[in-house]
Design an enzyme around this catalytic site. Structure first.
Site, mmCIF file in Angstrom:
data_model
loop_
_atom_site.group_PDB
_atom_site.id
_atom_site.type_symbol
_atom_site.label_atom_id
_atom_site.label_comp_id
_atom_site.label_asym_id
_atom_site.label_seq_id
_atom_site.Cartn_x
_atom_site.Cartn_y
_atom_site.Cartn_z
ATOM 1 N N SER A 9 1.040 -1.074 -0.121
ATOM 2 C CA SER A 9 0.085 0.021 -0.023
ATOM 3 C C SER A 9 0.671 1.278 -0.077
ATOM 4 O O SER A 9 0.298 2.327 -0.196
ATOM 5 C CB SER A 9 -0.885 0.034 1.383
ATOM 6 O OG SER A 9 -1.989 -1.122 0.952
ATOM 7 N N GLY A 19 -4.368 -2.219 -0.993
ATOM 8 C CA GLY A 19 -3.633 -1.833 -2.028
ATOM 9 C C GLY A 19 -3.133 -0.422 -2.215
ATOM 10 O O GLY A 19 -3.895 0.386 -1.447
ATOM 11 N N CYS A 29 -9.840 -1.955 3.302
ATOM 12 C CA CYS A 29 -8.895 -0.801 2.901
ATOM 13 C C CYS A 29 -9.175 -0.411 1.444
ATOM 14 O O CYS A 29 -10.279 0.111 1.015
ATOM 15 C CB CYS A 29 -7.401 -1.358 3.116
ATOM 16 S SG CYS A 29 -6.426 0.654 3.126
ATOM 17 N N LEU A 30 -8.181 -0.876 0.520
ATOM 18 C CA LEU A 30 -8.591 -0.396 -0.770
ATOM 19 C C LEU A 30 -9.841 -1.188 -1.350
ATOM 20 O O LEU A 30 -10.695 -0.745 -1.977
ATOM 21 C CB LEU A 30 -7.475 -0.539 -1.703
ATOM 22 C CG LEU A 30 -7.608 -0.246 -3.253
ATOM 23 C CD1 LEU A 30 -8.134 0.952 -3.482
ATOM 24 C CD2 LEU A 30 -6.392 -0.724 -4.090
ATOM 25 N N GLN A 32 -12.822 0.510 -0.371
ATOM 26 C CA GLN A 32 -13.130 1.594 -1.609
ATOM 27 C C GLN A 32 -13.776 1.216 -2.676
ATOM 28 O O GLN A 32 -14.556 1.908 -3.416
ATOM 29 C CB GLN A 32 -12.033 2.310 -1.556
ATOM 30 C CG GLN A 32 -11.554 2.994 -0.157
ATOM 31 C CD GLN A 32 -9.808 3.572 -0.147
ATOM 32 O OE1 GLN A 32 -9.077 3.229 -1.307
ATOM 33 N NE2 GLN A 32 -9.366 4.143 0.675
ATOM 34 N N ASN A 39 -3.944 2.342 7.111
ATOM 35 C CA ASN A 39 -2.978 2.924 6.108
ATOM 36 C C ASN A 39 -3.637 3.141 4.698
ATOM 37 O O ASN A 39 -3.788 2.365 3.656
ATOM 38 C CB ASN A 39 -1.788 1.657 5.747
ATOM 39 C CG ASN A 39 -0.738 2.324 4.704
ATOM 40 O OD1 ASN A 39 -0.709 3.384 4.421
ATOM 41 N ND2 ASN A 39 -0.206 1.195 4.118
ATOM 42 N N GLY A 82 -4.996 6.927 2.075
ATOM 43 C CA GLY A 82 -4.708 8.256 1.821
ATOM 44 C C GLY A 82 -6.247 8.629 1.033
ATOM 45 O O GLY A 82 -6.457 9.832 0.885
ATOM 46 N N TYR A 83 -7.162 7.795 0.665
ATOM 47 C CA TYR A 83 -8.436 8.249 0.224
ATOM 48 C C TYR A 83 -9.536 7.466 1.131
ATOM 49 O O TYR A 83 -9.396 6.812 1.963
ATOM 50 C CB TYR A 83 -8.591 7.452 -1.176
ATOM 51 C CG TYR A 83 -7.605 8.106 -2.110
ATOM 52 C CD1 TYR A 83 -8.214 8.982 -3.040
ATOM 53 C CD2 TYR A 83 -6.373 7.680 -2.224
ATOM 54 C CE1 TYR A 83 -7.303 9.584 -3.906
ATOM 55 C CE2 TYR A 83 -5.397 8.166 -3.006
ATOM 56 C CZ TYR A 83 -6.064 9.338 -4.000
ATOM 57 O OH TYR A 83 -5.137 9.818 -5.037
ATOM 58 N N HIS A 94 -7.473 -2.133 9.239
ATOM 59 C CA HIS A 94 -6.971 -3.363 8.602
ATOM 60 C C HIS A 94 -7.042 -4.273 9.973
ATOM 61 O O HIS A 94 -6.734 -4.481 11.123
ATOM 62 C CB HIS A 94 -5.411 -3.459 8.703
ATOM 63 C CG HIS A 94 -5.023 -2.771 7.231
ATOM 64 N ND1 HIS A 94 -4.619 -3.567 6.339
ATOM 65 C CD2 HIS A 94 -4.634 -1.619 6.790
ATOM 66 C CE1 HIS A 94 -4.149 -2.833 5.074
ATOM 67 N NE2 HIS A 94 -4.305 -1.563 5.519
ATOM 68 N N GLU A 135 -6.378 -7.534 10.393
ATOM 69 C CA GLU A 135 -5.362 -8.548 10.602
ATOM 70 C C GLU A 135 -4.230 -7.814 11.419
ATOM 71 O O GLU A 135 -3.379 -8.411 12.196
ATOM 72 C CB GLU A 135 -4.576 -9.000 9.269
ATOM 73 C CG GLU A 135 -3.707 -7.875 8.586
ATOM 74 C CD GLU A 135 -4.422 -6.759 7.842
ATOM 75 O OE1 GLU A 135 -3.574 -5.920 7.496
ATOM 76 O OE2 GLU A 135 -5.757 -7.067 7.662
#
Length: 368
Positions: free
Chosen positions: A53, A226, A253-254, A257, A295, A297-298, A338, A340
């Site tokens: 990421s 990612g 995460c990604l 999104q 982690n 940024g979007y 996350h 995990e």
């Protein structure tokens, strides 16, 4: 001291604003260009170093001493780093830990990225918090602003997910449910968490079609974390949605999104992102607050969501941003954080249990 632990000489971080920071260069003798971000964790620099990421980013560590427990063989999140550089206040070149087999400086040399040490990381963090997206170059000479801006435009054209996703199908045995893991830049610890649950896992490239996924006969799907702008993946969302509507799905995460994008939602860039191990998130169903590792940024724009299909399940306590989604009628859900949590708190590991249970419930109905 080994050669790899010695400073290569004086190094510089040149920001696109023209500001220059001077320190000592370690690691690989190459320039490192990327978005300058900061990570607030007190530990976990090895996991950060190898987390896909962070592709295309220069990571500034806010904790003042980095490298003090070295690098070991257990905590890699990928075979090689995708970040473009590190910035630290003080770099430890004589670590102390029984599992350590090399220093952070030696790892940077081996993996091919620079570390700039002796920097006022507080000032850089303030710049990022103040200005939002900041690009910079680590080099052995100060750069011209025009050069930094030129590199930024080249950086914007890169397909980061394509660079870090697996190119071939990988299979991992297990006695439980079969999970197809769509690799958008997967952390190893996500795979490990599934295997610990007994799952049989097939990891596939990010551009795997619905027909190919269907042919694998999964019990469930997991879209991984990612790097990069999620809206760069819009072209794949229609295929992914076909699969999501057939199988229990978890997005992380990604992956969270792109799930929003599949159902017509939109994403936007945060001012300076959430990167660290102590971000509080609230479960809107129970009211319970969990500490999470993050982690990204979007973030998903809540006002863009079709509430007839997706509902917000978790919210960030600090800024109110969307931290989780759940489909109103399908066994499909996602989290921005996350579960995990490697490194970080294990408060939200129950997310994997919920995913496992959703596969079992659907499987029981399917074969009843």
């Amino acid at each position: 001291m080994d050669r790899e632990n010695q400073a290569l000489g004086t190094g510089y971080l040149t920001l696109e604003s023209g500001e220059v920071f001077t320190g000592k260069l370690y690691g690989a003798p190459i320039n490192g260009f990327g978005e300058v971000v900061f990570h607030t964790g007190m530990t976990g620099y090895q996991e950060v170093m190898t987390d896909p990421s962070f592709a295309g980013q220069i990571v500034t560590f806010t904790y003042p001493l980095i490298g003090n427990y070295g690098i070991n063989e257990k905590d890699y999140e990928a075979a090689k780093p995708a970040l473009t550089g590190m910035i630290v206040s003080e770099l430890c070149t004589e670590p102390s830990h029984y599992e350590s087999n090399m220093t952070l400086a030696q790892a940077a040399e081996a993996f091919g990225f620079p570390i700039l040490a002796g920097i006022d990381t507080r000032t850089i963090t303030k710049r990022v918090r103040q200005d939002g997206t900041v690009f910079g170059v680590i080099s052995d000479q100060p750069m011209q602003v025009e050069e930094v801006v030129s590199l930024r435009y080249k950086h914007a054209k890169k397909s980061l997910v394509a660079n870090v996703s697996r190119q071939q199908v990988e299979r991992y045995p297990g006695t439980g449910e079969h999970v197809v893991l769509i690799d958008l830049g997967m952390k190893q610890s996500i795979l490990d968490a599934l295997l610990e649950q007994g799952c049989r896992v097939t990891v596939v490239p990010f551009d795997t079609s619905f027909a190919q996924i269907n042919a694998l006969a999964p019990d469930g799907l997991l879209f991984s974390n990612g790097p990069g702008d999620p809206e760069h993946l819009l072209a794949y969302c229609s295929e992914w949605r076909k699969a999501v509507e057939q199988y229990p799905t978890l997005g992380i995460c990604l992956g969270h999104q792109v799930l929003a994008l599949m159902y017509g939602g939109k994403t936007e860039k945060l001012a300076y992102g959430h990167r660290g191990s102590n971000h509080p998130v609230k479960d809107l169903m129970t009211g319970k607050v969990y500490m999470s590792s993050q982690n990204h940024g979007y973030v998903v724009k809540e006002e863009s969501l079709d509430k007839r299909q997706l509902t917000v399940s978790y919210r960030n306590v600090n800024d109110g941003s969307v931290e989780g989604l759940r489909h109103v009628s399908l066994p499909v859900f996602s989290v921005q954080f996350h579960p995990e949590a490697h490194p970080g708190p294990s408060d939200t590991s129950h997310i994997f249990h919920q995913f496992l249970q959703s596969m079992r419930v659907v499987g029981a109905k399917r074969y009843a």
